[in-house]
Design an enzyme around this catalytic site. Structure first.
Site, short mmCIF file in Angstrom:
data_model
loop_
_atom_site.label_atom_id
_atom_site.label_comp_id
_atom_site.label_asym_id
_atom_site.label_seq_id
_atom_site.Cartn_x
_atom_site.Cartn_y
_atom_site.Cartn_z
N ALA A 63 0.84 -1.19 0.00
CA ALA A 63 0.00 0.00 0.00
C ALA A 63 0.88 1.25 0.00
CB ALA A 63 -0.91 -0.01 1.22
N ASP A 91 17.46 -3.23 9.98
CA ASP A 91 18.13 -2.43 8.93
C ASP A 91 17.63 -0.99 9.05
OD1 ASP A 91 19.61 -1.65 6.78
OD2 ASP A 91 18.43 -2.70 5.27
#
Length: 298
Positions: free
Chosen positions: A100, A205
């Site tokens: 999305a 990350d």
């Protein structure tokens, strides 16, 4: 995974098997190598409109390595399950992922930084039973580099044995760092990793490019290498390339106090992403990785 490229997950790993070593009684654990081949994994990410009229973001690749997009999906779902705000996964066949669309909004402010630190602290309250994968699957990717997320009983095994040692050996074999520097990882032990904490759900990350602030000022996380690990992994990554203010770290510490000496372990927890960068991009990252390893063993 880094500011070296404006594309997300743009290079593809090859595979190799590290040779063994017996120093300190350790074995070089088999792991995927990210340096034998460098080819495009994903084309330029693009905004699309789905069949039902939704704005979406799509990354595609006919050459994605095994489980490449599936592991991103697993990470996003793990973070969402812990209360983090992540894009909804709309579709994820083997060769692409569709998410999305999140409309970017305001730049960082004191308020957004404080909120980010508080929300990250809340995420880190989520814990698991073992270190490593969020769902038992050992395959993981830090950027485009495979990493071993085999569930482990100790953080030493997960971080040193399964990540630092193999990555340092690969970097030495590739000429990114010298063998003497790579051998420094053999001096690391559980004592270097800080006080034992329960396996903590981390983004894995967390550089600034993997954070979005939307038009309402809400924080979103993208492109994780989600795992159960140590929360200092995320905090160290936040400080590697900049993009987070001291207010974010202060708000985090206020919400979830850090262990004594955590700043002395930043280099240790930055060593893995720096080794990955040295493997993928070369250049000065090998020098930075070597400096981090030397600092970590002091």
């Amino acid at each position: 995974m880094c500011p070296c490229t404006t594309r997300s997950k743009t290079r593809s790993p090859g595979w190799s098997r590290p040779s063994p070593t017996a120093r300190r009684g350790r074995s070089w654990l088999p792991t995927a190598c990210c340096v034998e081949a460098v080819v495009t994994v994903t084309g330029p990410p693009r905004q699309i409109t789905t069949a039902d009229g939704r704005a979406a973001f799509r990354k595609t690749s006919p050459h994605a390595p095994p489980l490449f997009f599936a592991r991103e999906v697993a990470g996003l779902r793990a973070l969402a399950g812990a209360g983090a705000r992540v894009p909804e996964v709309l579709d994820a066949p083997e060769d692409q992922i569709t998410l999305a669309w999140i409309e970017r909004g305001e730049h960082r402010t004191a308020l957004t930084e404080e909120r980010f630190g508080q929300e990250l602290a809340a995420l880190h309250r989520s814990t698991g039973s073992r270190y490593g994968s969020v769902d038992g699957e050992p395959t993981g990717y830090l950027g485009d580099c495979p990493v071993d997320l085999t569930p482990s009983d100790t953080w030493e095994e997960a971080w040193i044995e399964r990540r630092l040692i193999p990555l340092a050996r690969q970097a030495a074999d590739a000429g990114a760092i010298d063998p003497g520097t790579a051998a420094l990882v053999e001096q690391l032990s559980a004592e270097h990793l800080g006080p034992v904490e329960a396996p903590t759900l981390v983004h894995g990350d967390l550089w600034a490019g993997n954070r979005i602030i939307d038009r309402l000022g809400h924080e979103w996380l993208i492109d994780p290498c989600a795992q159960y690990g140590h929360r200092e992994v995320d905090l160290a990554m936040m400080q590697l390339f900049g993009g987070f203010s001291g207010r974010a770290l202060s708000a985090y510490a206020e919400a979830y106090p850090l262990s004594v000496g955590w700043t002395e372990r930043i280099a240790l927890y930055q060593s893995v992403p720096l080794l990955v960068h040295a493997l993928l991009f070369g250049g000065g990252y090998g020098v930075q990785a070597g400096a981090a390893l030397r600092e970590a063993v002091r």
